[in-house]
Scaffold this active site. Structure first.
Site, PDB file in Angstrom:
ATOM      1  N   ASP A 179       2.718 -18.099 -10.350  1.00 30.18           N
ATOM      2  CA  ASP A 179       2.775 -16.990  -9.420  1.00 30.18           C
ATOM      3  C   ASP A 179       3.463 -15.876 -10.184  1.00 30.18           C
ATOM      4  OD1 ASP A 179       2.791 -15.646  -6.886  1.00 30.18           O
ATOM      5  OD2 ASP A 179       4.954 -15.983  -6.887  1.00 30.18           O
TER       6      ASP A 179
ATOM      7  N   ASP B 189       4.476 -19.690  -1.596  1.00 26.95           N
ATOM      8  CA  ASP B 189       3.320 -20.334  -2.239  1.00 26.95           C
ATOM      9  C   ASP B 189       3.106 -21.764  -1.790  1.00 26.95           C
ATOM     10  OD1 ASP B 189       3.627 -18.064  -4.089  1.00 26.95           O
ATOM     11  OD2 ASP B 189       5.326 -19.247  -4.769  1.00 26.95           O
TER      12      ASP B 189
END
Ligand code: ADP
Ligand code: MG
Length: 757
Positions: free
Chosen positions: A454, A648
């Site tokens: 990410d 996430d």
């Protein structure tokens, strides 16, 4: 239904685990049971209304095992509130006491076994080389001495093995003890008949030769092997031991205006705790007074002490270097980071790696299969062997084979192969700030092909700052744009929102009505009667400035007032210092790197090239991140996703392995299989190295355990006899058996010396 962990008492080998699993799962009211031999822990999924633990115990106690609730063990737990020895029913002290008892038996049996063994070697030498004189003891005397020794060894030290035989006779369950028991009892009984009943011996024209030495040596070696194995197994749990020792025993707190020292268990949330230089931080909390630097290496693996000031978090178990501080306790008892880590390591060490399934299946059929093979072999000797060699020779060879097979075929090594490596691997990780949730994650991590990062907060510091404010409309000033934007963003938790609010510091925030946020896209609300939107640029925004800013890696948002774009705010986030190195390390491990972000493609590409990431997947809506992982998986990639574990979570769960970067004091991140402390992304590569090495150790262990049995059993059966006239003496079988499990544990312990940095 209730799923509960228990400590299991009385296990000796992997087949014990199989027996308990089978027995307990077959009880009415039990849905599922899973038993781990290495940690001596069982997880039972059962219906409390239908069956109780004592009901289960009634059934398995007959077989020599007992389940103990883990709660009961908390009774004599240490201050941290943990069973003092991780996942292994007894405390380390209890284990040591037991080992000491075993050690005394070893001290008796080993000299006896060694003397007998040396005599046997002498005898072999005398028969082989004419230069060596025969053993100067007559057969009768030797038989008498060895019978006395063998009786003591078998009926005192060999008791567990005899109990194994008794259980087999009564309940039909057999474990490794049963095999050794049947083997040694057979050798003993045959020899006793030869010695005590000479009439029978002459009737069957059997040689005067006895096998008391086999009984002594086999039990001696097996007991010694188990002793060494138990000692090494104790060492595999050292990581937990170390963590437990990090816990402070007492804390200095303010009570009624006085500074007093209290036991750690008496510290409550909200206490003001004083920590002097050089002392341990007792629990987790926030500094209210004083400045210092704190060594957190023992918890996070971060080697450099961190400067801490009022408002900063401190973590229990770390060491205060030079300043005197006062902090407010925020997490105590089992809520502290250290407790969470210990809990996680315990759970992971006790969990089963998928690779273990095969070994478990083999172990469960192993013992009956070996018994069958042994009996079959004896049969072959007595029939085929008899006709070739005559009955008496065939009988003694057949017996030797029978005993040899039973002794050599111990599934011990097989049962220890996976769990011991997992225990050491998981512990090793914990020491380096890599927390593994379960063995499955560790196994999967070893075979991943792609690492997906990410962007925000993982590759970058996650705290962007405003670099440019661009006006798009003559009637609106930049101060106004910032004021409106900041007022709206004040309601958002997004890192970009924080950057805007921070930049506008000082300007008065205006009241906002009807605030709403569209995750990963925009925020909006009404300010002074005007509709204000702060959003991601879209293709209809034809401003060359947007392109220019994005080209240089900046994230741009558009401010709209009453549907008219009035300004742009550009922000840039700094790449983490270690990001480039972390990516390079992964490439060295031949792993592809991917960046996943909701940000604009150009800005993302800029950062990607700065750190050396292979592929960029940009402009992904938060809800689609998991889907992007699936797409990679469909292309055949095995994916590890690295994120913060909060935004996430779905992507972390979708990946083969989710790796969360823990910041602050939250370490038990649900969605992640692996949690990395102190936010250092270089640990990703380290975790992969650790997992690969652990799995390599597991495979080595399994390989040798299999080889050992596939070679050992036929040799013991006499497969080499027709070719070379070689028959394995059961004493060597005992030696080999002891050696195999000890070597597996030792091989796993080698992981301790692994350098993953
Ligand atoms: P990332 O993957 O980098 O964390 P997000 O998915 O959170 O990005 O957001 C994607 C884009 O949506 C941002 O780059 C920004 O343009 C826009 N956005 C999201 N939240 C906000 C907000 N609170 N204010 C302004 N823009 C936002
Ligand atoms: Mg985000």
């Amino acid at each position: 239904m209730k799923k509960e962990p228990f400590y299991v008492q009385g296990m000796h080998c992997a087949s014990c685990a199989a027996i308990i699993t089978k027995k307990v799962s077959s009880l009415p009211g039990v849905a599922n049971a899973s038993v781990n031999f290495a940690t001596e822990k069982a997880w039972v999924d059962y219906d409390v209304a239908k069956i109780s633990v004592s009901d289960m115990n009634k059934e398995i106690q007959k077989l020599g095992y007992t389940l103990h609730g883990t709660d009961a063990h908390l009774g004599h737990a240490d201050h941290a509130g943990h069973a003092a020895h991780a996942g292994v029913g007894m405390t380390k002290e209890e284990k040591k006491a037991e080992l000491f008892q075993e050690g005394r038996k070893v001290l008796f049996v080993m000299p006896a076994a060694l003397i007998v063994f040396l005599f046997m070697m002498w005898d072999i030498a005398a028969q082989t080389f004419s230069a060596v004189d025969a053993v100067p003891v007559s057969m009768e005397v030797w038989n008498a001495i060895s019978m006395i020794l063998a009786s003591i060894v078998l009926f005192w030290i060999g008791q567990p093995f005899l109990k194994g035989v008794a259980r087999f006779v009564r309940y039909g369950v057999a474990n490794m003890d049963t095999l050794v028991g049947i083997g040694t009892l057979t050798a003993y009984s045959y020899s006793a008949i030869i010695t005590l009943l000479p009439q029978v011996r002459t009737m069957l024209s059997l040689p005067e030769y006895t096998y008391f030495d086999v009984t002594i040596v086999v039990i001696g070696f097996v007991v010694f092997g188990k002793y060494l194995e138990a000692r090494s197994k104790l060492r595999t749990g050292e990581a937990i031991e170390k963590l437990l020792h990090l816990q402070a025993k007492t804390a200095m707190v303010f009570r009624d205006g006085k500074e007093i020292e209290v036991p750690i268990g008496d510290v409550v949330k909200g206490d003001s705790i004083i920590v002097k230089p050089g002392a341990k931080i007792p629990v987790d909390g926030k500094i209210v007074e004083g400045a210092t630097s704190i060594d957190e290496s023992m918890i996070t693996g971060e080697p450099i002490p961190l400067d801490k000031n009022p408002g900063d978090l401190v973590v229990g178990g770390t060491i205060n270097k030079q300043g005197r501080i006062i902090f407010k306790a925020e997490k105590v008892g089992t809520d502290t980071v250290l407790s969470q880590i210990i809990h996680m390591v315990e759970e992971a060490q006790g969990s089963k790696a998928p690779i273990q399934d095969l070994a478990d299946k083999i172990s469960s059929i192993f013992v009956p299969a070996v018994l069958g093979i042994a009996i079959f072999t004896l049969g072959v000797w007595l029939t085929v062997g008899s006709s070739a060699l005559g009955f008496s020779t065939a009988l003694s060879y057949g017996l030797l084979s029978f005993v040899g097979i039973l002794v050599i075929a111990c599934p011990c090594a097989l049962g220890l192969a996976t769990p011991t490596a997992v225990i050491v691997g998981v512990g090793k990780g914990a020491e380096s700030g890599i927390l593994v949730k379960d063995a499955e994650s560790l196994e999967k991590l070893s075979s991943i092909t792609s690492v997906v990062f990410d962007k925000t907060g993982t590759l970058t510091k996650g705290s962007p700052s405003v670099t440019d404010v661009v006006m798009l409309h003559e009637q609106v000033s930049s101060a106004e744009v910032m004021q409106y934007a900041a007022s709206i963003e004040h309601n958002s938790e997004h890192p970009l929102a924080k950057a805007i609010v921070a930049y506008a510091d000082g300007t008065a925030l205006l009241p906002v009505q009807d605030f709403s946020a569209q995750e990963g896209v925009s925020v909006r609300g009404k300010v002074h009667g005007r509709h204000v939107v702060v959003r991601k640029p879209n293709p209809t925004d034809m401003y060359s400035q947007i392109d220019d800013l994005q080209q240089s890696g900046k994230t741009v948002v558009v401010i709209e007032m009453d549907s008219v774009p009035t300004g742009l705010i550009a922000m840039s986030d700094t790449v983490k210092d270690e990001a480039k190195e972390a990516v390079a390390q992964l490439h060295k491990l031949r792993i592809k790197t991917v960046m996943l972000t909701g940000d604009n493609a150009k800005a993302a590409q800029y950062i990607a090239s700065e750190v050396g990431i292979d592929t960029v997947i940009a402009e992904v809506m938060p809800a689609d991140k998991a889907h992007k992982i699936t797409e990679l998986q469909q292309k055949g990639e095995k994916v590890a996703m690295i994120g913060d574990g909060i935004n996430d979570a779905p992507a972390l769960m979708q990946a083969e392995v989710g790796i969360a970067m823990a910041t602050g004091t939250d370490v038990a991140i649900e969605s992640a299989g692996i949690t990395i402390l102190a936010g250092d992304i270089r640990r990703v590569a380290q975790a992969i190295v650790l997992s690969r090495r652990t799995m390599r150790t597991v495979r080595q262990n399994l390989f040798w355990a299999f080889i050992y049995n596939t070679v050992g059993i036929p040799v013991a059966a006499g497969a080499l006899y027709p070719v070379w006239g070689v028959l394995l003496n059961p004493m060597f079988a005992g030696l080999a058996m002891a050696g195999s499990s000890v070597s597996v544990v030792m091989n796993s312990l080698r992981l301790k010396t692994l350098r993953i940095k």
